[in-house]
Design an enzyme around this catalytic site. Sequence first.
Site, PDB file in Angstrom:
ATOM      1  N   ASP A  77       6.371 -26.753  48.596  1.00  0.00           N
ATOM      2  CA  ASP A  77       6.900 -27.649  46.926  1.00  0.00           C
ATOM      3  C   ASP A  77       6.234 -29.199  47.811  1.00  0.00           C
ATOM      4  O   ASP A  77       5.945 -29.445  49.384  1.00  0.00           O
ATOM      5  CB  ASP A  77       7.739 -28.090  47.234  1.00  0.00           C
ATOM      6  CG  ASP A  77       8.930 -27.775  48.101  1.00  0.00           C
ATOM      7  OD1 ASP A  77       9.316 -29.005  48.848  1.00  0.00           O
ATOM      8  OD2 ASP A  77       9.424 -26.786  49.292  1.00  0.00           O
ATOM      9  N   GLU A 169      20.517 -33.783  47.785  1.00  0.00           N
ATOM     10  CA  GLU A 169      20.885 -33.611  48.612  1.00  0.00           C
ATOM     11  C   GLU A 169      21.460 -35.040  49.623  1.00  0.00           C
ATOM     12  O   GLU A 169      22.456 -35.567  50.468  1.00  0.00           O
ATOM     13  CB  GLU A 169      19.474 -34.025  49.523  1.00  0.00           C
ATOM     14  CG  GLU A 169      18.027 -33.330  49.226  1.00  0.00           C
ATOM     15  CD  GLU A 169      16.841 -33.603  49.681  1.00  0.00           C
ATOM     16  OE1 GLU A 169      16.999 -34.219  50.779  1.00  0.00           O
ATOM     17  OE2 GLU A 169      15.665 -33.276  49.481  1.00  0.00           O
TER      18      GLU A 169
END
Length: 281
Positions: A77, A169
């Site tokens: 990623d 997150e």
Amino acid sequence: MTKGARRKNVKRSRPRRKSSGGSRFRSWWALIAGGLLVVAIYVAIFYHFFVSPLSFRWRAIYGEPDYPEGFDVMGIDISHHQDHINWDRLRNAHIANHPISFVIIKATEGTSLVDNNFNDNFHWARANDIVRGAYHFYIPDKNVRQQAEHFLHQAHLLEGDLVPVLDIEKRGSKPLKDFQNDVLLWLSIVEKAYGVPPIIYTSYKFKEDYLSAPAFDRYPLWIAHYYERQLKYKGDWVLWQYTDCGRVDGIRGTVDLNLLNGDMKRLKELTLQPDIDEPQE
């Protein structure tokens, strides 16, 4: 003055103890040995609590990272943090002797930010026949509906692309139930647009602490859990980000490495299929 003989004052000296050089040596040696013992205990404790649990990290940073065994479909990623990517080299790069089968690209963040390199990365991934995906970085205190619409406006996923991804997150300041409802709202808006449940990306601990409600079980899970030989998470998962210190040809510096829980057929199942309609913003 008294009669008789006067005695002279005689100064008597006490007997001196003989100092032993051997005793002094033994004392110094005992101090040195004790010091070395304390240092050894400290090193053992430090290794047990700080080095051994993160041995994968040390090896990843200062040498070749360890790759979990038993997985064949690898990917990365990326975002603007990887700067300029040499796609000619990346398309032929390997991770643990496996080709890079997919790349997931940061598209948006919050309600207005677009990753500086998204458009270029998104174009070149497809041009080099690598399965591509796009993710939105969730900001918990920003308007949820606007975040979903922002992602839909910028990331135009096509047939063969991975389903949308939500990167979670941060918890923010809202109560847990409100936070979870907001996340579910983003997921439902994007799912309605594409007709498929988005993938949730989060860390092992964050999943356990904040996203363990049954309502999240229907969404494919991409979980980050670094420097472990085996993923400790016991639930279902499709992707595992196992290190943030990977190195691949075509990218300067480090990059996140990921693996798929399955084979190439499973990877295809995670992509948008031909009957998927164009997203409705």
